[in-house]
Scaffold this motif. Structure first.
Motif, PDB file in Angstrom:
ATOM      1  N   GLY A 289     -87.963  20.265 -73.350  1.00  0.00           N
ATOM      2  CA  GLY A 289     -87.177  19.627 -72.276  1.00  0.00           C
ATOM      3  C   GLY A 289     -86.163  18.613 -72.780  1.00  0.00           C
ATOM      4  N   CYS A 290     -85.416  18.975 -73.834  1.00  0.00           N
ATOM      5  CA  CYS A 290     -84.396  18.055 -74.380  1.00  0.00           C
ATOM      6  C   CYS A 290     -83.121  18.182 -73.546  1.00  0.00           C
ATOM      7  CB  CYS A 290     -84.118  18.432 -75.831  1.00  0.00           C
ATOM      8  SG  CYS A 290     -82.711  17.571 -76.537  1.00  0.00           S
ATOM      9  N   THR A 291     -82.552  17.045 -73.147  1.00  0.00           N
ATOM     10  CA  THR A 291     -81.333  17.083 -72.327  1.00  0.00           C
ATOM     11  C   THR A 291     -80.083  16.825 -73.164  1.00  0.00           C
ATOM     12  OG1 THR A 291     -81.499  14.751 -71.838  1.00  0.00           O
ATOM     13  CG2 THR A 291     -82.575  16.247 -70.288  1.00  0.00           C
ATOM     14  N   ALA A 292     -80.240  16.794 -74.486  1.00  0.00           N
ATOM     15  CA  ALA A 292     -79.101  16.586 -75.401  1.00  0.00           C
ATOM     16  C   ALA A 292     -78.382  15.263 -75.144  1.00  0.00           C
ATOM     17  CB  ALA A 292     -78.118  17.763 -75.324  1.00  0.00           C
ATOM     18  N   CYS A 293     -79.128  14.235 -74.747  1.00  0.00           N
ATOM     19  CA  CYS A 293     -78.494  12.922 -74.515  1.00  0.00           C
ATOM     20  C   CYS A 293     -78.054  12.286 -75.837  1.00  0.00           C
ATOM     21  CB  CYS A 293     -79.453  11.989 -73.778  1.00  0.00           C
ATOM     22  SG  CYS A 293     -80.861  11.467 -74.777  1.00  0.00           S
ATOM     23  N   ARG A 294     -78.677  12.721 -76.943  1.00  0.00           N
ATOM     24  CA  ARG A 294     -78.320  12.287 -78.311  1.00  0.00           C
ATOM     25  C   ARG A 294     -78.716  10.837 -78.620  1.00  0.00           C
ATOM     26  NH1 ARG A 294     -75.395  15.910 -81.007  1.00  0.00           N
ATOM     27  NH2 ARG A 294     -74.689  14.350 -82.505  1.00  0.00           N
ATOM     28  N   TYR A 295     -79.532  10.215 -77.794  1.00  0.00           N
ATOM     29  CA  TYR A 295     -79.952   8.840 -78.088  1.00  0.00           C
ATOM     30  C   TYR A 295     -80.699   8.772 -79.433  1.00  0.00           C
ATOM     31  CZ  TYR A 295     -79.003   7.723 -73.176  1.00  0.00           C
ATOM     32  OH  TYR A 295     -78.412   7.553 -71.954  1.00  0.00           O
ATOM     33  N   CYS A 296     -81.337   9.883 -79.807  1.00  0.00           N
ATOM     34  CA  CYS A 296     -82.171   9.895 -81.010  1.00  0.00           C
ATOM     35  C   CYS A 296     -81.367  10.115 -82.287  1.00  0.00           C
ATOM     36  CB  CYS A 296     -83.206  11.009 -80.890  1.00  0.00           C
ATOM     37  SG  CYS A 296     -82.447  12.627 -80.615  1.00  0.00           S
ATOM     38  N   VAL A 297     -80.120  10.547 -82.174  1.00  0.00           N
ATOM     39  CA  VAL A 297     -79.420  11.072 -83.345  1.00  0.00           C
ATOM     40  C   VAL A 297     -78.966   9.996 -84.322  1.00  0.00           C
ATOM     41  CG1 VAL A 297     -77.390  12.395 -84.094  1.00  0.00           C
ATOM     42  CG2 VAL A 297     -78.720  13.165 -82.128  1.00  0.00           C
ATOM     43  N   ASN A 305     -80.007  16.668 -86.713  1.00  0.00           N
ATOM     44  CA  ASN A 305     -79.372  16.829 -85.397  1.00  0.00           C
ATOM     45  C   ASN A 305     -80.431  17.394 -84.438  1.00  0.00           C
ATOM     46  OD1 ASN A 305     -77.795  17.347 -83.176  1.00  0.00           O
ATOM     47  ND2 ASN A 305     -76.019  17.933 -84.401  1.00  0.00           N
ATOM     48  N   ILE A 306     -81.282  16.491 -83.965  1.00  0.00           N
ATOM     49  CA  ILE A 306     -82.473  16.890 -83.196  1.00  0.00           C
ATOM     50  C   ILE A 306     -82.117  17.745 -81.967  1.00  0.00           C
ATOM     51  CG2 ILE A 306     -84.497  15.995 -81.951  1.00  0.00           C
ATOM     52  CD1 ILE A 306     -84.148  13.440 -83.848  1.00  0.00           C
ATOM     53  N   PRO A 307     -81.174  17.297 -81.100  1.00  0.00           N
ATOM     54  CA  PRO A 307     -80.904  18.101 -79.900  1.00  0.00           C
ATOM     55  C   PRO A 307     -80.375  19.501 -80.209  1.00  0.00           C
ATOM     56  CG  PRO A 307     -79.356  16.253 -80.064  1.00  0.00           C
ATOM     57  CD  PRO A 307     -80.412  16.032 -81.090  1.00  0.00           C
ATOM     58  N   GLU A 308     -79.573  19.631 -81.277  1.00  0.00           N
ATOM     59  CA  GLU A 308     -79.057  20.972 -81.610  1.00  0.00           C
ATOM     60  C   GLU A 308     -80.182  21.877 -82.096  1.00  0.00           C
ATOM     61  OE1 GLU A 308     -76.058  22.513 -81.146  1.00  0.00           O
ATOM     62  OE2 GLU A 308     -75.719  20.726 -79.943  1.00  0.00           O
ATOM     63  N   ILE A 309     -81.115  21.290 -82.850  1.00  0.00           N
ATOM     64  CA  ILE A 309     -82.251  22.097 -83.323  1.00  0.00           C
ATOM     65  C   ILE A 309     -83.091  22.547 -82.128  1.00  0.00           C
ATOM     66  CG2 ILE A 309     -84.432  22.028 -84.620  1.00  0.00           C
ATOM     67  CD1 ILE A 309     -82.982  20.327 -86.719  1.00  0.00           C
ATOM     68  N   PHE A 310     -83.310  21.639 -81.167  1.00  0.00           N
ATOM     69  CA  PHE A 310     -84.103  22.004 -79.989  1.00  0.00           C
ATOM     70  C   PHE A 310     -83.379  23.061 -79.146  1.00  0.00           C
ATOM     71  CE2 PHE A 310     -86.601  17.720 -79.885  1.00  0.00           C
ATOM     72  CZ  PHE A 310     -87.299  18.145 -81.002  1.00  0.00           C
ATOM     73  N   LYS A 311     -82.055  22.956 -79.111  1.00  0.00           N
ATOM     74  CA  LYS A 311     -81.292  23.958 -78.352  1.00  0.00           C
ATOM     75  C   LYS A 311     -81.495  25.345 -78.974  1.00  0.00           C
ATOM     76  CE  LYS A 311     -76.497  24.461 -77.560  1.00  0.00           C
ATOM     77  NZ  LYS A 311     -75.230  23.740 -77.567  1.00  0.00           N
ATOM     78  N   CYS A 352     -86.428   8.310 -77.046  1.00  0.00           N
ATOM     79  CA  CYS A 352     -86.219   9.544 -76.262  1.00  0.00           C
ATOM     80  C   CYS A 352     -86.580   9.316 -74.786  1.00  0.00           C
ATOM     81  CB  CYS A 352     -87.069  10.674 -76.823  1.00  0.00           C
ATOM     82  SG  CYS A 352     -86.926  12.174 -75.834  1.00  0.00           S
ATOM     83  N   PRO A 353     -85.605   9.396 -73.863  1.00  0.00           N
ATOM     84  CA  PRO A 353     -85.915   9.164 -72.449  1.00  0.00           C
ATOM     85  C   PRO A 353     -86.791  10.257 -71.839  1.00  0.00           C
ATOM     86  CG  PRO A 353     -83.561   9.607 -72.742  1.00  0.00           C
ATOM     87  CD  PRO A 353     -84.190   9.644 -74.089  1.00  0.00           C
ATOM     88  N   GLN A 354     -86.897  11.392 -72.529  1.00  0.00           N
ATOM     89  CA  GLN A 354     -87.757  12.481 -72.025  1.00  0.00           C
ATOM     90  C   GLN A 354     -89.171  12.391 -72.618  1.00  0.00           C
ATOM     91  OE1 GLN A 354     -86.263  14.068 -69.670  1.00  0.00           O
ATOM     92  NE2 GLN A 354     -84.313  13.108 -70.205  1.00  0.00           N
ATOM     93  N   HIS A 355     -89.404  11.376 -73.450  1.00  0.00           N
ATOM     94  CA  HIS A 355     -90.718  11.154 -74.075  1.00  0.00           C
ATOM     95  C   HIS A 355     -91.212  12.415 -74.805  1.00  0.00           C
ATOM     96  CE1 HIS A 355     -90.566   7.559 -71.626  1.00  0.00           C
ATOM     97  NE2 HIS A 355     -90.413   8.315 -70.565  1.00  0.00           N
ATOM     98  N   LEU A 356     -90.324  13.046 -75.532  1.00  0.00           N
ATOM     99  CA  LEU A 356     -90.707  14.281 -76.228  1.00  0.00           C
ATOM    100  C   LEU A 356     -91.456  13.961 -77.526  1.00  0.00           C
ATOM    101  CD1 LEU A 356     -87.387  16.325 -75.859  1.00  0.00           C
ATOM    102  CD2 LEU A 356     -89.502  16.640 -74.581  1.00  0.00           C
ATOM    103  N   PRO A 357     -92.464  14.770 -77.873  1.00  0.00           N
ATOM    104  CA  PRO A 357     -93.146  14.585 -79.168  1.00  0.00           C
ATOM    105  C   PRO A 357     -92.286  15.212 -80.268  1.00  0.00           C
ATOM    106  CG  PRO A 357     -94.154  16.391 -77.943  1.00  0.00           C
ATOM    107  CD  PRO A 357     -93.034  15.876 -77.080  1.00  0.00           C
ATOM    108  N   ILE A 358     -91.198  14.528 -80.610  1.00  0.00           N
ATOM    109  CA  ILE A 358     -90.153  15.116 -81.461  1.00  0.00           C
ATOM    110  C   ILE A 358     -90.686  15.524 -82.839  1.00  0.00           C
ATOM    111  CG2 ILE A 358     -87.909  14.651 -82.561  1.00  0.00           C
ATOM    112  CD1 ILE A 358     -87.242  12.839 -80.179  1.00  0.00           C
ATOM    113  N   ILE A 359     -91.554  14.686 -83.400  1.00  0.00           N
ATOM    114  CA  ILE A 359     -92.038  14.976 -84.768  1.00  0.00           C
ATOM    115  C   ILE A 359     -92.782  16.318 -84.794  1.00  0.00           C
ATOM    116  CG2 ILE A 359     -93.565  14.144 -86.614  1.00  0.00           C
ATOM    117  CD1 ILE A 359     -92.901  11.249 -85.559  1.00  0.00           C
TER     118      ILE A 359
HETATM  119  S1  SF4 Z   1     -84.782  14.669 -78.222  1.00  0.00           S
HETATM  120 FE1  SF4 Z   1     -84.847  13.162 -76.556  1.00  0.00          FE
HETATM  121  S2  SF4 Z   1     -83.433  11.539 -77.236  1.00  0.00           S
HETATM  122 FE2  SF4 Z   1     -83.027  13.298 -78.533  1.00  0.00          FE
HETATM  123  S3  SF4 Z   1     -81.345  14.357 -77.514  1.00  0.00           S
HETATM  124 FE3  SF4 Z   1     -83.242  15.291 -76.779  1.00  0.00          FE
HETATM  125  S4  SF4 Z   1     -83.745  14.205 -74.885  1.00  0.00           S
HETATM  126 FE4  SF4 Z   1     -82.237  12.945 -76.000  1.00  0.00          FE
END
Ligand code: SF4
Ligand code: SF4
Length: 371
Positions: A289-297, A305-311, A352-359
């Motif tokens: 559920g990444c919205t590509a807000c890029r706050y993490c980048v 490039n976390i959001p691009e990888i998730f995309k 991350c505003p979506q509280h994703l377990p990014i790691i």
């Molecule tokens: S991982 Fe979270 S902070 Fe990073 S782009 Fe996606 S939604 Fe935004």
């Protein structure tokens, strides 16, 4: 009091502007601004942190210097995570006025209120400060954008009833989402008659193109309409929605959105049913559920490039297009870190505003993509 009837339903979000070699492509931005203004639209949304601080400067060059100040509304935001003491509020605000080349902001928001930063906004007395700026005429309308829980939204509204509007994340796919809680947030604001600005109406672009069988469900009802237009019409049809933001990157997105909003048609009952059916089918396919807000980048020490990888991972999940996705990844990691480069420092998860377990998600991505 906000004169909602004077504001355009489509707002231009200046957070995903076209870039080339890390620089914003001003010619393209100006073209999009002209298309937008020529269509009689008037709401621009920027923030102190967008594009590493460059977005407000772009607003000055592409909008403020080129159009009369009373022909558009400009919104920007105060970020909790850039402040330590009360003097930071004025420091940032004055910098914003300077960057944007304006004497006042039409709409001013405390940025991305959520459980992790509300204490900073309270401790630094940002609500009273914002109202004081409004009394001074430096802010015309004061509100906040929100990424927290329904419980927190109620608390903030109870404690700060002078807030004039709230910006929330809303799209048809997240209406019942247990983390984003779009529907619940919408209902709280509607009950209190608070006008809403909507962000992420196409869920970071995810709802602009869907699996072929889902797109077919939309085309069967309205063959000529773009897939993105369904997402925009869904949110813009809801009572209480003042403006819907779109972070447009290309002229064709701008044109498509103008077509949707020019002679706006709310969803019919049949169309609402179709959106519901598409949502139910889609939600059975699990994605990130990444919205590509890029706050993490910007803060990632490994330049991932976390959001691009998730995309890319979501593309694999939704379209089963392994080959194309892997080529996209190959190209991406020529300019940024690999999913497997993550050192688990946790910076990204903290913002991350979506509280994703990014790691963990990057570990899974690495197994798929770095092999
Ligand atoms: S991982 Fe979270 S902070 Fe990073 S782009 Fe996606 S939604 Fe935004
Ligand atoms: S946890 Fe990994 S992805 Fe997140 S900021 Fe640290 S290195 Fe980057």
């Amino acid at each position: 009091m906000i004169n909602v009837s004077e504001m355009s339903k489509l707002g231009f979000g200046l957070m995903r502007l076209p870039e080339e070699d890390g620089n914003i492509v001003m010619d393209e931005v100006c073209k999009m601004v002209d298309m937008y203004m020529d269509a009689g639209l008037n709401y621009f949304d920027t923030a102190y942190v967008y594009h590493g601080g460059k977005s407000e400067c772009v607003a000055k060059e592409a909008i403020v210097k080129r159009y009369p100040r009373d022909s558009f509304y400009l919104a920007t935001k105060l970020p909790a995570w850039e402040m330590k003491e009360k003097s930071d509020r004025d420091r940032i605000f004055n910098e914003q006025l300077e960057r944007a080349g304006v004497e006042y902001f039409d709409f001013y928001l405390l940025h991305s209120i959520e459980e992790g930063n509300i204490d900073t906004y309270e401790k630094l007395d940002c609500f009273s400060w914002g109202l004081k700026k409004k009394a001074e005429g430096k802010i015309k309308h004061f509100g906040f954008s929100f990424h927290g829980s329904p419980k927190l939204l109620k608390k903030v509204l109870d404690e700060h009833p002078q807030v004039e509007f709230v910006q929330i994340q809303l799209n048809y796919a997240d209406w019942d989402n247990q983390v984003v809680c779009s529907g619940e947030l919408y209902n709280i604001l509607t009950e209190r008659n608070i006008p809403m600005i909507i962000m992420e109406p196409v869920k970071g672009g995810t709802l602009a193109s869907l699996r072929p069988e889902l797109e077919e469900m939309f085309r069967a009802v309205r063959p000529e309409a773009s897939i993105a237009s369904w997402a925009f019409r869904f949110v813009a049809s809801l009572p209480g929605v003042m403006t819907v933001l779109s972070g447009m990157t290309h002229e064709d997105q701008m044109q498509d959105n103008i077509n949707t909003f020019k002679n706006f048609e709310p969803l019919s009952e049949t169309e609402k049913k179709t959106v519901k059916e598409v949502t139910e089918t889609m939600l059975n396919i699990p994605t990130i559920g990444c919205t590509a807000c890029r706050y993490c980048v910007d803060g990632c020490p490994m330049k991932i490039n976390i959001p691009e990888i998730f995309k890319i991972v979501n593309n694999i999940k939704i379209y089963n297009e392994d080959f194309r996705a892997k080529n996209m990844y190959k190209d991406l990691i020529t300019k940024s870190g690999k999913a497997g480069d993550c050192i688990a420092c946790g910076q990204c998860e903290g913002v991350c505003p979506q509280h994703l377990p990014i790691i963990d998600l990057l570990k899974e991505a690495s197994e798929k993509l770095d092999a």
